[in-house]
Design a protein around this motif. Sequence first.
Motif, PDB file in Angstrom:
ATOM      1  N   LEU A  78       0.769  -1.231  -0.197  1.00  0.00           N
ATOM      2  CA  LEU A  78       0.013   0.078  -0.025  1.00  0.00           C
ATOM      3  C   LEU A  78       0.642   1.215   0.134  1.00  0.00           C
ATOM      4  O   LEU A  78       0.586   2.184  -0.722  1.00  0.00           O
ATOM      5  N   TYR A  79       2.002   1.245   0.829  1.00  0.00           N
ATOM      6  CA  TYR A  79       2.595   2.363   1.014  1.00  0.00           C
ATOM      7  C   TYR A  79       3.348   2.586  -0.559  1.00  0.00           C
ATOM      8  O   TYR A  79       3.516   3.836  -1.034  1.00  0.00           O
ATOM      9  N   VAL A  80       4.158   1.458  -0.792  1.00  0.00           N
ATOM     10  CA  VAL A  80       4.889   1.697  -2.276  1.00  0.00           C
ATOM     11  C   VAL A  80       4.073   2.248  -3.133  1.00  0.00           C
ATOM     12  O   VAL A  80       4.493   3.034  -4.147  1.00  0.00           O
ATOM     13  N   CYS A  81       2.736   1.460  -3.648  1.00  0.00           N
ATOM     14  CA  CYS A  81       1.982   1.685  -4.536  1.00  0.00           C
ATOM     15  C   CYS A  81       1.357   2.959  -4.585  1.00  0.00           C
ATOM     16  O   CYS A  81       1.124   3.841  -5.345  1.00  0.00           O
ATOM     17  N   GLY A  82       0.930   3.212  -3.446  1.00  0.00           N
ATOM     18  CA  GLY A  82       0.082   4.505  -2.906  1.00  0.00           C
ATOM     19  C   GLY A  82       0.905   5.799  -3.476  1.00  0.00           C
ATOM     20  O   GLY A  82       0.527   6.723  -3.981  1.00  0.00           O
ATOM     21  N   ARG A  83       2.252   5.588  -3.039  1.00  0.00           N
ATOM     22  CA  ARG A  83       3.127   7.031  -3.206  1.00  0.00           C
ATOM     23  C   ARG A  83       3.393   7.166  -4.750  1.00  0.00           C
ATOM     24  O   ARG A  83       3.277   8.128  -5.144  1.00  0.00           O
ATOM     25  N   TYR A  84       3.519   5.846  -5.379  1.00  0.00           N
ATOM     26  CA  TYR A  84       3.603   6.076  -6.843  1.00  0.00           C
ATOM     27  C   TYR A  84       2.363   6.609  -7.486  1.00  0.00           C
ATOM     28  O   TYR A  84       2.372   7.425  -8.332  1.00  0.00           O
ATOM     29  N   LEU A  85       1.207   6.135  -7.121  1.00  0.00           N
ATOM     30  CA  LEU A  85      -0.172   6.887  -7.841  1.00  0.00           C
ATOM     31  C   LEU A  85      -0.200   8.064  -7.185  1.00  0.00           C
ATOM     32  O   LEU A  85      -0.446   8.972  -8.176  1.00  0.00           O
ATOM     33  N   LYS A  86       0.120   8.448  -6.161  1.00  0.00           N
ATOM     34  CA  LYS A  86       0.233   9.966  -6.023  1.00  0.00           C
ATOM     35  C   LYS A  86       1.047  10.956  -6.656  1.00  0.00           C
ATOM     36  O   LYS A  86       0.587  12.118  -7.381  1.00  0.00           O
ATOM     37  N   ASP A  87       2.525  10.312  -7.069  1.00  0.00           N
ATOM     38  CA  ASP A  87       3.335  11.157  -7.731  1.00  0.00           C
ATOM     39  C   ASP A  87       2.824  11.174  -9.309  1.00  0.00           C
ATOM     40  O   ASP A  87       3.149  12.163  -9.910  1.00  0.00           O
ATOM     41  N   LYS A  88       1.805  10.178  -9.774  1.00  0.00           N
ATOM     42  CA  LYS A  88       1.301  10.113 -11.014  1.00  0.00           C
ATOM     43  C   LYS A  88       0.252  10.874 -11.166  1.00  0.00           C
ATOM     44  O   LYS A  88      -0.301  11.069 -12.276  1.00  0.00           O
ATOM     45  N   GLY A  89      -0.467  11.557 -10.003  1.00  0.00           N
ATOM     46  CA  GLY A  89      -1.715  12.044 -10.295  1.00  0.00           C
ATOM     47  C   GLY A  89      -2.849  11.279  -9.844  1.00  0.00           C
ATOM     48  O   GLY A  89      -3.956  11.645 -10.542  1.00  0.00           O
ATOM     49  N   GLU A  90      -2.655   9.898  -9.470  1.00  0.00           N
ATOM     50  CA  GLU A  90      -3.829   8.935  -9.871  1.00  0.00           C
ATOM     51  C   GLU A  90      -4.148   8.494  -8.239  1.00  0.00           C
ATOM     52  O   GLU A  90      -4.988   7.571  -8.337  1.00  0.00           O
ATOM     53  N   LEU A  91      -3.805   9.140  -7.222  1.00  0.00           N
ATOM     54  CA  LEU A  91      -4.413   8.507  -6.004  1.00  0.00           C
ATOM     55  C   LEU A  91      -5.220   9.336  -5.511  1.00  0.00           C
ATOM     56  O   LEU A  91      -5.404  10.613  -5.182  1.00  0.00           O
ATOM     57  N   ASN A  92      -6.669   9.013  -5.886  1.00  0.00           N
ATOM     58  CA  ASN A  92      -8.027   9.741  -6.015  1.00  0.00           C
ATOM     59  C   ASN A  92      -8.131  10.062  -4.493  1.00  0.00           C
ATOM     60  O   ASN A  92      -7.790   9.236  -3.455  1.00  0.00           O
ATOM     61  N   ASN A  93      -8.537  11.406  -4.182  1.00  0.00           N
ATOM     62  CA  ASN A  93      -8.821  11.988  -2.794  1.00  0.00           C
ATOM     63  C   ASN A  93      -7.535  11.944  -1.792  1.00  0.00           C
ATOM     64  O   ASN A  93      -7.602  12.057  -0.648  1.00  0.00           O
ATOM     65  N   ASN A  94      -6.124  11.722  -2.682  1.00  0.00           N
ATOM     66  CA  ASN A  94      -5.041  11.643  -1.684  1.00  0.00           C
ATOM     67  C   ASN A  94      -5.077  10.507  -0.574  1.00  0.00           C
ATOM     68  O   ASN A  94      -4.769  10.860   0.527  1.00  0.00           O
ATOM     69  N   THR A  95      -5.863   9.678  -1.110  1.00  0.00           N
ATOM     70  CA  THR A  95      -6.161   8.595   0.356  1.00  0.00           C
ATOM     71  C   THR A  95      -6.024   7.155   0.042  1.00  0.00           C
ATOM     72  O   THR A  95      -6.471   6.737  -1.119  1.00  0.00           O
ATOM     73  N   ILE A  96      -5.386   6.342   1.059  1.00  0.00           N
ATOM     74  CA  ILE A  96      -5.226   4.994   0.927  1.00  0.00           C
ATOM     75  C   ILE A  96      -6.147   4.382   1.804  1.00  0.00           C
ATOM     76  O   ILE A  96      -6.359   5.069   3.197  1.00  0.00           O
ATOM     77  N   VAL A  97      -6.806   3.276   1.844  1.00  0.00           N
ATOM     78  CA  VAL A  97      -7.929   2.696   2.509  1.00  0.00           C
ATOM     79  C   VAL A  97      -7.171   1.614   3.065  1.00  0.00           C
ATOM     80  O   VAL A  97      -6.389   0.805   2.428  1.00  0.00           O
ATOM     81  N   THR A  98      -6.903   1.392   4.471  1.00  0.00           N
ATOM     82  CA  THR A  98      -6.450   0.428   5.189  1.00  0.00           C
ATOM     83  C   THR A  98      -7.495  -0.123   6.030  1.00  0.00           C
ATOM     84  O   THR A  98      -8.535   0.064   6.284  1.00  0.00           O
ATOM     85  N   THR A  99      -7.485  -1.348   6.876  1.00  0.00           N
ATOM     86  CA  THR A  99      -7.960  -1.842   8.011  1.00  0.00           C
ATOM     87  C   THR A  99      -7.289  -1.456   9.011  1.00  0.00           C
ATOM     88  O   THR A  99      -6.236  -1.056   9.177  1.00  0.00           O
ATOM     89  N   ILE A 100      -7.992  -1.607  10.492  1.00  0.00           N
ATOM     90  CA  ILE A 100      -7.543  -1.226  11.781  1.00  0.00           C
ATOM     91  C   ILE A 100      -6.275  -2.115  12.144  1.00  0.00           C
ATOM     92  O   ILE A 100      -5.521  -1.562  12.946  1.00  0.00           O
ATOM     93  N   MET A 101      -6.083  -3.123  11.545  1.00  0.00           N
ATOM     94  CA  MET A 101      -4.802  -4.048  11.562  1.00  0.00           C
ATOM     95  C   MET A 101      -3.825  -3.377  10.843  1.00  0.00           C
ATOM     96  O   MET A 101      -2.574  -4.054  11.216  1.00  0.00           O
ATOM     97  N   SER A 102      -3.580  -2.391  10.136  1.00  0.00           N
ATOM     98  CA  SER A 102      -2.625  -2.000   9.386  1.00  0.00           C
ATOM     99  C   SER A 102      -1.536  -1.462  10.456  1.00  0.00           C
ATOM    100  O   SER A 102      -1.964  -0.830  11.557  1.00  0.00           O
ATOM    101  N   ASN A 103      -0.368  -1.643  10.117  1.00  0.00           N
ATOM    102  CA  ASN A 103       0.778  -1.189  11.083  1.00  0.00           C
ATOM    103  C   ASN A 103       0.910   0.483  11.425  1.00  0.00           C
ATOM    104  O   ASN A 103       0.740   1.214  10.426  1.00  0.00           O
ATOM    105  N   LEU A 104       1.284   0.566  12.705  1.00  0.00           N
ATOM    106  CA  LEU A 104       1.396   2.044  12.969  1.00  0.00           C
ATOM    107  C   LEU A 104       2.345   2.696  12.244  1.00  0.00           C
ATOM    108  O   LEU A 104       2.422   3.915  11.814  1.00  0.00           O
TER     109      LEU A 104
END
Length: 451
Positions: A264-290
């Motif tokens: 999520l971190y690697v691909c989310g950042r790459y999508l953001k840099d390409k202008g393709e991360l809608n709403n500048n937001t990544i969706v996780t569950t409550i179990m994702s690491n701090l």
Amino acid sequence: MGKYFGTDGFRGEANVDLTVEHAYKVGRYLGYYYGKQHEDGKAHVVIGKDTRLSSYMFEYSLVAGLTASGADVYLMHVTPTPSVSYIVRTGDFDCGIMISASHNPYYDNGIKVINGQGYKLEAAIENEIEQYIDGELGEIPFAKKDSIGKTTDYTMGRNRYIGYLLTIPTRPFKGMRIGLDCANGASYLVAKSVYDALGAKTYVINNEPNGTNINTDCGSTHIEKLQAFVKEKGLDVGFAFDGDADRCLAVDDKGEIVDGDKILYVCGRYLKDKGELNNNTIVTTIMSNLGLYKALDKKGINYEKTAVGDKYVFENMMEHGHSIGGEQSGHIIFSKYATTGDGVLTSLMIMETILGRKVKLSELFHSLTIYPQLLVNVKVSSKDAVMNDADVLKLNDEIAAELGDDGRLLLRQSGTEPVIRVMVEAATDELCEKYVYKMVDLIKAKGYAVE
């Protein structure tokens, strides 16, 4: 959740919890239900399966039920779950059925129904199927004469899916040495074909299914085998899938595990840099690491937290139009391309990031520090009693205060077992153990724990 259908379909040990009679009745009702929506009474249903011994048995049972209700059935045979979703939403089908128990042992199996939009079947229809199974809806009519349904070989559906995957990468993989662990499951006919066609030098393990070796010491649930393989062969990257190939975990060039949070971190950042991360937001569950959240904060990326389960991640993404979301387990959804988690697609998106950044996968985590995490399951007499106990709530607040911003305690009820999950993230393994067992000991001392 219903009596038979849980968050991921009707699942259990083959011919114990899930029987051929169940499968037949599921087929009977689906053929009847969707047939009513056509003037000629003929539904169109596509079926895929994984490589379990019992998948063939359930396939034939479903086909018997569907055709007896007048439905025409199209068999994709062994194919990943996301391929069924893709074919249903892009073709002229009322629904799709995937026969699989995902990452479970070979002796389990499941029936997952996908609606015409490629999404999980609506709970209301699942409830009707359950009522029919239990005899609460009475009999439904059999198709007769030329109204009886027919079965068609539809391996071309799997080929269409492979063709679709090949349109997603924007650059060839020539010169890349890729390892694939197919878990002796549904990806064995797909993953290597895709990577070979894209020009990679492909090395594959666990792609010889025999009906009983799916997920056995292989795939995303036993990724240590791929780690050793990547290091032994000196590969650039490795990808491990689960039994039905809707999940993917990676191994970087140094042999280190890349879990769903890192993806999520690697691909989310790459999508953001390409202008393709809608709403500048990544969706996780409550179990994702701090550590993921801290890293995203530093990069100015927002995040949503849902309940555990890809179902909830997907619902959040659809409601708000987000681009990417997923779980630590490697169940990642890219909404631009799919309506469900897709292991092979996820691996292609990781490759896009590696090639787009022009660096090795191991070099993409410099700003990400994953916190140690410890999870202990406690079997209890009453989950609600534990979660509402004043002393438990008080200790929860005390531990949260002591951990501050450098850790967290998460108490969660299991959705399927009489279990409380106690999870702590902290700066060290010692702190995780200290606080987890402080809470576990209190639950036991209060008399809630059972053997």
